[in-house]
Design a protein around this motif. Structure first.
Motif, mmCIF file in Angstrom:
data_model
loop_
_atom_site.group_PDB
_atom_site.id
_atom_site.type_symbol
_atom_site.label_atom_id
_atom_site.label_comp_id
_atom_site.label_asym_id
_atom_site.label_seq_id
_atom_site.Cartn_x
_atom_site.Cartn_y
_atom_site.Cartn_z
ATOM 1 N N LEU A 81 0.827 -1.205 0.000
ATOM 2 C CA LEU A 81 0.000 0.000 0.000
ATOM 3 C C LEU A 81 0.867 1.264 0.000
ATOM 4 O O LEU A 81 0.516 2.250 -0.644
ATOM 5 C CB LEU A 81 -0.948 0.007 1.201
ATOM 6 N N ALA A 82 1.983 1.209 0.706
ATOM 7 C CA ALA A 82 2.906 2.360 0.687
ATOM 8 C C ALA A 82 3.408 2.606 -0.735
ATOM 9 O O ALA A 82 3.527 3.759 -1.171
ATOM 10 C CB ALA A 82 4.076 2.116 1.641
ATOM 11 N N GLY A 83 3.675 1.540 -1.467
ATOM 12 C CA GLY A 83 4.098 1.685 -2.857
ATOM 13 C C GLY A 83 2.999 2.266 -3.728
ATOM 14 O O GLY A 83 3.257 3.143 -4.572
ATOM 15 N N LEU A 84 1.770 1.815 -3.524
ATOM 16 C CA LEU A 84 0.643 2.353 -4.293
ATOM 17 C C LEU A 84 0.406 3.826 -3.959
ATOM 18 O O LEU A 84 0.100 4.631 -4.843
ATOM 19 C CB LEU A 84 -0.618 1.532 -4.039
ATOM 20 N N GLU A 85 0.569 4.188 -2.684
ATOM 21 C CA GLU A 85 0.440 5.597 -2.300
ATOM 22 C C GLU A 85 1.533 6.436 -2.954
ATOM 23 O O GLU A 85 1.277 7.566 -3.384
ATOM 24 C CB GLU A 85 0.504 5.739 -0.784
ATOM 25 N N ALA A 86 2.741 5.900 -3.032
ATOM 26 C CA ALA A 86 3.828 6.626 -3.689
ATOM 27 C C ALA A 86 3.548 6.779 -5.177
ATOM 28 O O ALA A 86 3.867 7.818 -5.770
ATOM 29 C CB ALA A 86 5.159 5.901 -3.457
ATOM 30 N N MET A 87 2.956 5.761 -5.780
ATOM 31 C CA MET A 87 2.568 5.885 -7.190
ATOM 32 C C MET A 87 1.534 7.005 -7.344
ATOM 33 O O MET A 87 1.671 7.863 -8.220
ATOM 34 C CB MET A 87 2.000 4.566 -7.726
ATOM 35 N N ALA A 88 0.520 6.990 -6.495
ATOM 36 C CA ALA A 88 -0.543 7.997 -6.574
ATOM 37 C C ALA A 88 -0.005 9.403 -6.312
ATOM 38 O O ALA A 88 -0.528 10.383 -6.863
ATOM 39 C CB ALA A 88 -1.657 7.664 -5.590
ATOM 40 N N ALA A 89 1.037 9.514 -5.509
ATOM 41 C CA ALA A 89 1.632 10.829 -5.223
ATOM 42 C C ALA A 89 2.156 11.489 -6.493
ATOM 43 O O ALA A 89 2.321 12.711 -6.542
ATOM 44 C CB ALA A 89 2.748 10.695 -4.199
ATOM 45 N N GLY A 90 2.381 10.715 -7.532
ATOM 46 C CA GLY A 90 2.813 11.273 -8.802
ATOM 47 C C GLY A 90 1.804 12.230 -9.404
ATOM 48 O O GLY A 90 2.141 13.051 -10.259
ATOM 49 N N ARG A 91 0.547 12.166 -8.935
ATOM 50 C CA ARG A 91 -0.491 13.091 -9.426
ATOM 51 C C ARG A 91 -0.126 14.542 -9.144
ATOM 52 O O ARG A 91 -0.579 15.437 -9.836
ATOM 53 C CB ARG A 91 -1.832 12.789 -8.763
ATOM 54 N N SER A 92 0.667 14.767 -8.105
ATOM 55 C CA SER A 92 0.996 16.146 -7.737
ATOM 56 C C SER A 92 2.396 16.550 -8.203
ATOM 57 O O SER A 92 2.859 17.627 -7.855
ATOM 58 C CB SER A 92 0.877 16.316 -6.220
ATOM 59 N N PHE A 93 3.049 15.723 -8.981
ATOM 60 C CA PHE A 93 4.380 16.066 -9.490
ATOM 61 C C PHE A 93 4.279 17.213 -10.491
ATOM 62 O O PHE A 93 3.282 17.356 -11.191
ATOM 63 C CB PHE A 93 5.026 14.855 -10.180
ATOM 64 N N ASP A 94 5.327 17.984 -10.571
ATOM 65 C CA ASP A 94 5.401 19.075 -11.537
ATOM 66 C C ASP A 94 5.971 18.542 -12.842
ATOM 67 O O ASP A 94 6.976 19.028 -13.343
ATOM 68 C CB ASP A 94 6.268 20.208 -10.983
#
Length: 176
Positions: free
Chosen positions: A66-79
């Protein structure tokens, strides 16, 4: 054999896409379907590899995945348009296909896929998007390696075997 290109967000003449047809983001237009599949599948493969046991590395559980999936989803806010487009594509899939596992996702194959992604990015991506994508993929693996299951405090740093895994991944991604 010709590889089909990912559709562009506008027609060749510059008109908007036809009504009712969802266009791909302009970022994806420069990638073939095979290249786009490689870019969108690599983060999931990294999660699978980072949670798998290896020499000196225990198998990880649900919390780490789940931590990995959250890190993947965090890419939504990348510049980075590329990272955001990849994350959108990952979460827009409706094929219910499981993440690839098994012999095709051993570490050697994963590192080869990382090197192939770097070659694609070198040919097709803006240097800033390339760097952002590669750093994002590395951050997904790092987040898995640092995650702790419920009841155990988070790790202060990676175990030596995890550090070796992350170093090899960073090398294959051209980050070192």
């Amino acid at each position: 054999m010709l590889t089909p290109e990912v559709p562009m967000s506008h027609s060749v003449a510059g008109e908007p896409p036809s009504a009712g047809r969802r266009a791909a983001p302009l970022t994806t237009a420069v990638y073939s379907a095979a290249e786009w599949d490689l870019l969108t599948s690599l983060p999931g493969r990294v999660v699978v590899a980072a949670t798998a046991p290896g020499p000196g590395r225990p198998a990880r559980g649900v919390a780490e995945g789940l931590a990995g999936l959250e890190a993947m989803a965090a890419g939504r806010s990348f510049d980075s348009d590329l990272v955001r487009a990849v994350v959108s594509a990952i979460y827009a899939r409706h094929d219910n296909q499981p993440l690839p596992t098994g012999p095709s996702d051993d570490l050697v194959d994963l590192l080869a896929a990382c090197r192939a992604v770097v070659r694609v990015l070198d040919r097709r991506a803006d240097p800033a998007d390339s760097a952002a994508y590669r750093q994002w993929v590395q951050s997904v693996a790092a987040r898995v390696c640092r995650a702790a299951p419920p009841g155990r405090p988070p790790l202060a740093g990676e175990a030596p075997a995890d550090r070796r895994f992350l170093d090899r991944l960073g090398d294959a991604l051209g980050l070192r």
